[in-house]
Design a protein around this motif. Sequence first.
Motif, PDB file in Angstrom:
ATOM      1  N   GLY A   1       0.832  -1.213   0.000  1.00 43.24           N
ATOM      2  CA  GLY A   1       0.000   0.000   0.000  1.00 43.24           C
ATOM      3  C   GLY A   1       0.858   1.251   0.000  1.00 43.24           C
ATOM      4  N   SER A   2       1.976   1.194   0.723  1.00 43.89           N
ATOM      5  CA  SER A   2       2.884   2.340   0.709  1.00 43.89           C
ATOM      6  C   SER A   2       3.536   2.477  -0.660  1.00 43.89           C
ATOM      7  N   ALA A   3       3.937   1.348  -1.225  1.00 42.87           N
ATOM      8  CA  ALA A   3       4.655   1.405  -2.500  1.00 42.87           C
ATOM      9  C   ALA A   3       3.722   1.807  -3.647  1.00 42.87           C
ATOM     10  N   ILE A   4       2.547   1.181  -3.679  1.00 42.88           N
ATOM     11  CA  ILE A   4       1.630   1.460  -4.792  1.00 42.88           C
ATOM     12  C   ILE A   4       0.883   2.748  -4.515  1.00 42.88           C
ATOM     13  N   GLY A   5       1.009   3.679  -5.432  1.00 45.03           N
ATOM     14  CA  GLY A   5       0.339   4.945  -5.190  1.00 45.03           C
ATOM     15  C   GLY A   5       0.372   5.783  -6.441  1.00 45.03           C
ATOM     16  N   LEU A   6       0.377   7.094  -6.239  1.00 47.65           N
ATOM     17  CA  LEU A   6       0.424   7.992  -7.385  1.00 47.65           C
ATOM     18  C   LEU A   6       1.667   7.739  -8.218  1.00 47.65           C
ATOM     19  N   GLY A   7       2.731   7.264  -7.564  1.00 47.80           N
ATOM     20  CA  GLY A   7       3.962   6.977  -8.296  1.00 47.80           C
ATOM     21  C   GLY A   7       3.712   6.014  -9.441  1.00 47.80           C
ATOM     22  N   ASN A   8       2.877   5.023  -9.209  1.00 48.35           N
ATOM     23  CA  ASN A   8       2.635   4.017 -10.240  1.00 48.35           C
ATOM     24  C   ASN A   8       1.683   4.516 -11.312  1.00 48.35           C
ATOM     25  N   ILE A   9       0.607   5.163 -10.882  1.00 46.99           N
ATOM     26  CA  ILE A   9      -0.465   5.439 -11.831  1.00 46.99           C
ATOM     27  C   ILE A   9      -0.373   6.840 -12.421  1.00 46.99           C
TER      28      ILE A   9
ATOM     29  N   PHE B   1       4.506  17.775  -2.240  1.00 45.14           N
ATOM     30  CA  PHE B   1       3.940  17.803  -3.605  1.00 45.14           C
ATOM     31  C   PHE B   1       3.016  16.629  -3.862  1.00 45.14           C
ATOM     32  N   TYR B   2       3.284  15.526  -3.155  1.00 44.46           N
ATOM     33  CA  TYR B   2       2.445  14.332  -3.323  1.00 44.46           C
ATOM     34  C   TYR B   2       0.997  14.638  -2.971  1.00 44.46           C
ATOM     35  N   SER B   3       0.824  15.375  -1.867  1.00 49.44           N
ATOM     36  CA  SER B   3      -0.546  15.584  -1.425  1.00 49.44           C
ATOM     37  C   SER B   3      -1.248  16.612  -2.318  1.00 49.44           C
TER      38      SER B   3
ATOM     39  N   PHE C   1      13.301   4.231  -6.720  1.00 48.90           N
ATOM     40  CA  PHE C   1      13.236   4.478  -5.280  1.00 48.90           C
ATOM     41  C   PHE C   1      11.879   5.030  -4.877  1.00 48.90           C
ATOM     42  N   PHE C   2      11.410   5.982  -5.658  1.00 44.09           N
ATOM     43  CA  PHE C   2      10.131   6.627  -5.323  1.00 44.09           C
ATOM     44  C   PHE C   2       9.010   5.601  -5.306  1.00 44.09           C
ATOM     45  N   SER C   3       8.961   4.796  -6.355  1.00 43.35           N
ATOM     46  CA  SER C   3       7.834   3.897  -6.486  1.00 43.35           C
ATOM     47  C   SER C   3       7.847   2.813  -5.421  1.00 43.35           C
ATOM     48  N   LEU C   4       9.046   2.369  -5.018  1.00 48.58           N
ATOM     49  CA  LEU C   4       9.111   1.333  -3.988  1.00 48.58           C
ATOM     50  C   LEU C   4       9.151   1.928  -2.581  1.00 48.58           C
ATOM     51  N   SER C   5       8.987   3.225  -2.467  1.00 53.11           N
ATOM     52  CA  SER C   5       9.053   3.905  -1.157  1.00 53.11           C
ATOM     53  C   SER C   5      10.386   3.687  -0.459  1.00 53.11           C
ATOM     54  N   LEU C   6      11.480   3.730  -1.229  1.00 54.81           N
ATOM     55  CA  LEU C   6      12.782   3.449  -0.624  1.00 54.81           C
ATOM     56  C   LEU C   6      13.610   4.709  -0.472  1.00 54.81           C
ATOM     57  N   GLY C   7      14.650   4.591   0.322  1.00 53.26           N
ATOM     58  CA  GLY C   7      15.645   5.653   0.389  1.00 53.26           C
ATOM     59  C   GLY C   7      15.370   6.699   1.437  1.00 53.26           C
ATOM     60  N   MET C   8      14.218   6.628   2.110  1.00 54.71           N
ATOM     61  CA  MET C   8      13.998   7.615   3.158  1.00 54.71           C
ATOM     62  C   MET C   8      13.507   6.975   4.453  1.00 54.71           C
ATOM     63  N   GLY C   9      13.575   5.664   4.512  1.00 54.67           N
ATOM     64  CA  GLY C   9      13.266   5.032   5.785  1.00 54.67           C
ATOM     65  C   GLY C   9      11.812   4.661   5.986  1.00 54.67           C
TER      66      GLY C   9
ATOM     67  N   ILE D   1       0.161   8.195   4.046  1.00 51.97           N
ATOM     68  CA  ILE D   1       0.321   7.941   5.474  1.00 51.97           C
ATOM     69  C   ILE D   1       1.682   7.342   5.790  1.00 51.97           C
ATOM     70  N   SER D   2       2.264   6.591   4.834  1.00 49.16           N
ATOM     71  CA  SER D   2       3.572   6.031   5.149  1.00 49.16           C
ATOM     72  C   SER D   2       4.615   7.149   5.199  1.00 49.16           C
ATOM     73  N   LEU D   3       4.395   8.198   4.418  1.00 43.25           N
ATOM     74  CA  LEU D   3       5.328   9.330   4.467  1.00 43.25           C
ATOM     75  C   LEU D   3       5.176  10.094   5.781  1.00 43.25           C
ATOM     76  N   LEU D   4       3.925  10.348   6.153  1.00 42.92           N
ATOM     77  CA  LEU D   4       3.704  11.077   7.400  1.00 42.92           C
ATOM     78  C   LEU D   4       4.138  10.229   8.593  1.00 42.92           C
TER      79      LEU D   4
HETATM   80  N1  TRP Z   1       5.751   4.832  -3.328  1.00 40.02           N
HETATM   81  C1  TRP Z   1       4.673   5.751  -3.303  1.00 40.02           C
HETATM   82  C2  TRP Z   1       4.098   5.870  -4.720  1.00 40.02           C
HETATM   83  O1  TRP Z   1       4.563   5.226  -5.607  1.00 40.02           O
HETATM   84  C3  TRP Z   1       5.075   7.091  -2.740  1.00 40.02           C
HETATM   85  C4  TRP Z   1       5.745   6.947  -1.435  1.00 40.02           C
HETATM   86  C5  TRP Z   1       5.189   6.552  -0.275  1.00 40.02           C
HETATM   87  C6  TRP Z   1       7.099   7.142  -1.167  1.00 40.02           C
HETATM   88  N2  TRP Z   1       6.137   6.505   0.712  1.00 40.02           N
HETATM   89  C7  TRP Z   1       7.309   6.846   0.182  1.00 40.02           C
HETATM   90  C8  TRP Z   1       8.133   7.511  -1.957  1.00 40.02           C
HETATM   91  C9  TRP Z   1       8.564   6.928   0.732  1.00 40.02           C
HETATM   92  C10 TRP Z   1       9.401   7.593  -1.410  1.00 40.02           C
HETATM   93  C11 TRP Z   1       9.614   7.294  -0.088  1.00 40.02           C
HETATM   94  O2  TRP Z   1       3.186   6.585  -4.942  1.00 40.02           O
END
Ligand code: TRP
Length: 546
Positions: A23-31, A146-148, A267-275, A364-367
């Motif tokens: 749920g964190s990974a799949i989001g606006l990044g994908n679609i 910017f995501y929100s 990285f963005f799409s998999l929600s990686l790199g920021m913990g 929510i995973s970002l917050l």
């Molecule tokens: N991965 C999400 C998306 O594809 C966005 C996202 C959620 C994210 N948490 C993250 C990106 C943490 C980077 C780091 O829409």
Amino acid sequence: MNNPPEAREHWSNSLGFILAAAGSAIGLGNIWKFPYITGENGGGAFVLVYLLCIAVIGAPVMICEFTMGRHTQRNPVGAFKCLSPRSSRLAHLIGLGILLSGIFLLCFQNWGWGVLLIAAGLLIFRYGWILAGVMGVIAGFTILSFYSVVAGWTIGYVFKAVAGQLHFAEVAVAKNHFLAFIDSPAWTISCHFIFMLLCVLIVYKGVKAGIERWSKILMPLLFLLLVVLIIRALTLPGAAAGVRFYLTPDFGKITTGSVLIALGHAFFSLSLGMGAMITYGSYMGREQNIFAATLSVVVLDTLVALMAGLAIFPAVFAQGFGPDAGPGLVFQVLPTVFNQIPLGAFWATLFFLLLLVAALTSGISLLEVVTAYFVDERGWKRHRAAVVFGLAIFFLGALCAISVADWHRLEWIHHLLTRIFGHVKDSFFDVMDNISSNWLLPLGGLFISLFVGWIWGTKKAVDEIRQGSHNFADVHLVSLLAGLKDDPSHNSELHVITLASVWGIFIRFISPVAVLIAFLHTIGWLDFRPKTPPAEPPPIEQPAEK
Ligand code: TRP
């Protein structure tokens, strides 16, 4: 003030965990993002580069994040703190490198970047690896801002769909409608506010009640809807050109800039790199299988992105539209597709609603990263942290909302930034996107893999991974492929090529080197292009005059 690990809330089971992480990974990044950057970067070849980045860098780094989180049971900053001595020789070396680059830039009178790098170098010297965690918290801020806003557009489109305003016969009309919409601050800011409010409410309620329950129900629904859309898009007349654009690689269209974009987006799409995945991993139980979880999340995420592309590009081409429309692509093209399905308004409402849910489980995973940091490390109450930072991000995001297309509403910030840094990107929105996706996330991923590979040590990490992995880590890869996984003699310790050892090599060498090369290249310190100017094209032969 650290919470003792026992007090930590955990996911109820591994399915709950996988769905929450997916749920964190799949989001606006994908679609939203994947199709439009694919469109801007030439189609098929970009998709391949992206898949390569996911496999070579994304998956190994995700294993690192889950492992660090589960081992320490802490937020990213706490995880680094818990695993590392305050500083290490490697951290000093990195700090020194950055410091020297800053001084170098000052010599060229590049004041803004020079001072920034010197400050970063000094901080790394002083705080070491903890800073990688802090960088993640900062990235949480910039990404969510910017995501929100984009999630807010989705909310706006839900309203429009319900009101039956999304009937567009041609893309040109849909485009104007979209442009007018994002240029009306009253709308975009209120929708952005609603989204932040939803995020705060869910994070406020905590992991299980808030995050897990939602993901479980609504993500599968989104998947089904995408299938419907793909079928409709593929059966539009003229769809084949879109499929060709999307699936036939033309490597001539790949520039080095687009490689960095593909990397950043992995990285963005998999929600990686920021913990974010460190934080989610910290709510994971010891009996859960890290390898299997990573594989599921990566596959699901990639699948949804590829499906989104398959729904959008055929439709784009079928309507004679250009694939490089930028951030508005999805909002401009899909409404015209719904228009050609019976009960269009219903499908459009459903689609934007589910996209909103996907955005919500990511938001929510970002917050949560920001909140978990202040709760664990600073002893704040969860409620207070969620509200305070939700508000702070709302204000930063409001700036993005009023400057999506250009700087005209924020000239003073533009002047300031140009003064300090020289050239800046096209809008505040772009600056936030660029800082986070192309810089903070890959850098964070680089630090995480260096840290796990060389400081904490792959050996300790693999000991953690082994728990709950049912010997998976030690399975001989060749016997796995041969279907002999459970044959005891194929799992002897003599075997060298195991999942664990392959992962170790990726984390120590391949991922860091790949990210580093991509970076040095963008900064321009490493140039693969031929030094000589391209040869003059051969003179075109003039047809002999008659
Ligand atoms: N991965 C999400 C998306 O594809 C966005 C996202 C959620 C994210 N948490 C993250 C990106 C943490 C980077 C780091 O829409």
